[in-house]
Design an enzyme around this catalytic site. Structure first.
Site: not given
Length: 445
Positions: A240, A244, A101, A242
């Site tokens: 960010d 989400d 993430s 990833d």
């Protein structure tokens, strides 16, 4: 059963250190494969972000799954919400995202999604945990799993994102800066906004395996802010690593966090009569948002910190809109998990349909000053049972006179107590937070 691997957001750690080693990830692939194969469906999707270690763990996962007789469909770099969506559309047994993430490149992790595109059910996670204790075996050669690339994965997700934007609207004439954090959406986000007519300036879109989240993206929005001002853009969008989390910047260069994005979306839905129930935030949601919702007559509830808990409370209440100030925005009428691109499109739709700027849409909700101090402690203790600390909290709340909040949270990973105070007056908040932190430090020394 105690969990060794799965936390609130999958598995995460430093690359090369347990559990993020090739051997452990291969065993996890095998264990997950054995559990999933026992349910009958033998197809799993694998996506990743742009970390250099993604190649290592992609190969390890595929090997573990194949040894359990599971076929892998490789998506390549793909945002977390895209993997959730594609898992559902492919009717796969599960989707696995290789990502840490918003963490630096030297970390990595695994997130699992069910065939419905939601987080893996607790019972399946526990079955995988139990299988990890068994000796790894390999199915007969004729039953081994195979791997193949999904060539049109990006295009499928781009079309899905566009489908969530009203067909009667376009983004023509709007200049947008999009910062994808050198992460999983680097090749997708620009296309979505471009195909809807926007003039897109892409930044943080040149990944090299080691620059993901580095001084860019949703966790470093000053980069986006500088580009919005330089380009004289109408709005800025930061994801960010990833894809989400969403943080935005208005045309004046002011940063718009998840709480303010929630306000814009909830108010628009409330006025249109399309808000289902209320809105879910977290313990860290700014009190100003709660007060603003009270004034509008919008029900509001707080979940624990983490998008998993926001999702759980949304489903429990039958509501559709929730999120965190960090930028996880969940629109359950559109997606099954937090999705930065879809959330950004929802905000742009409000801007387009009302003719308002982002600054104007959030103008009547001013966030209260919030101070967070980390207090090192020598031992774990039940804060609720410590009368000295509770007396300090009661005094602080009295001093805030109903216009602020005090929150104490022990860290789950470090010997710290996080002391958060928010209120209408910045100087008061700073002084009160320091006072409470001093009491906590002295009481737990």
């Amino acid at each position: 059963m105690a969990r060794e691997f799965f936390g609130t957001d999958g598995i995460r750690g430093r690359v090369g250190q347990y559990p993020m080693t090739a051997q452990t990830v291969m065993k996890l692939g095998w264990a997950a494969g054995k559990v999933l194969a026992s349910k009958g469906n033998r197809e799993v999707l694998i996506g990743k972000d742009t970390r250099i270690s993604g190649y290592l763990f992609e190969s390890a996962l595929e090997a573990g799954l194949a040894s359990a007789g599971i076929n892998s469909r490789m998506l390549g770099p793909m945002p977390t919400p895209a993997v959730a969506y594609l898992t559902s559309t492919f009717r796969a047994a599960a989707g696995i995202v290789i990502s840490a993430s918003h963490n630096p490149f030297y970390d990595n992790g695994l997130k699992f999604f069910s065939t419905e595109g939601t987080k893996l059910p607790d019972e399946l996670e526990l079955e995988i945990e139990a299988m990890m204790k068994e000796e790894m075996t390999t199915v007969d050669s004729k039953d081994l799993g195979r791997a193949r690339r999904v060539e049109d994965a990006s295009g499928r997700y781009i079309e899905f994102c566009k489908s969530t934007f009203p067909s009667s609207l376009r983004l023509d004439g709007m200049k947008i800066v999009v910062d994808t954090a050198n992460g999983a959406a680097y090749h997708i986000a620009r296309e979505v906004f471009d195909e809807l007519g926007a003039d897109v300036i892409a930044v943080g879109a040149d990944p090299n395996g080691m620059n993901i989240n580095k001084e860019c993206g949703a966790t470093a929005p000053d980069n986006l802010r500088a580009h919005v001002l330089l380009e004289r853009a109408d709005v800025g969008i930061a994801l960010d690593g990833d894809g989400d989390r969403l943080i935005m910047v208005d045309h004046r260069g002011d940063i718009v966090d998840g709480d303010e994005i929630l306000y814009v979306l909830a108010k628009a839905r409330h006025q249109a009569g399309t808000l289902k129930g209320g809105v879910v935030g977290t313990l860290m949601t700014n009190l100003a948002l709660e007060h603003a919702f009270d004034a509008l007559g919008i029900p509001f509830a707080r979940a624990g910190v983490g998008d998993r808990y926001v999702m759980e409370l949304l489903r429990e209440r039958g509501w559709e809109l929730g999120g965190e100030n960090s930028g996880h925005i969940i629109c359950l009428d559109r997606v099954t998990t937090g999705d930065a691109i879809v959330a950004a499109l929802a905000v742009l739709a409000v801007m387009r349909s009302t003719g308002e700027t982002l600054e104007g849409l959030r103008a009547d909700m001013k966030l209260y000053p919030q101070v967070l101090l980390n207090v090192p402690v020598a031992k774990k203790v039940n804060l609720d049972d410590n009368e000295v600390i509770q007396a300090a909290v009661r005094q602080a709340e009295q001093d805030l006179d109903g216009n602020g909040r005090v929150l104490l949270r022990p860290s789950g990973t470090e010997p710290l107590v996080r002391v958060m105070v928010e209120g209408k007056v910045a100087n008061d908040v700073q002084e009160i937070c320091q006072r409470v932190a001093n009491v906590v430090g002295d009481a737990l020394d």
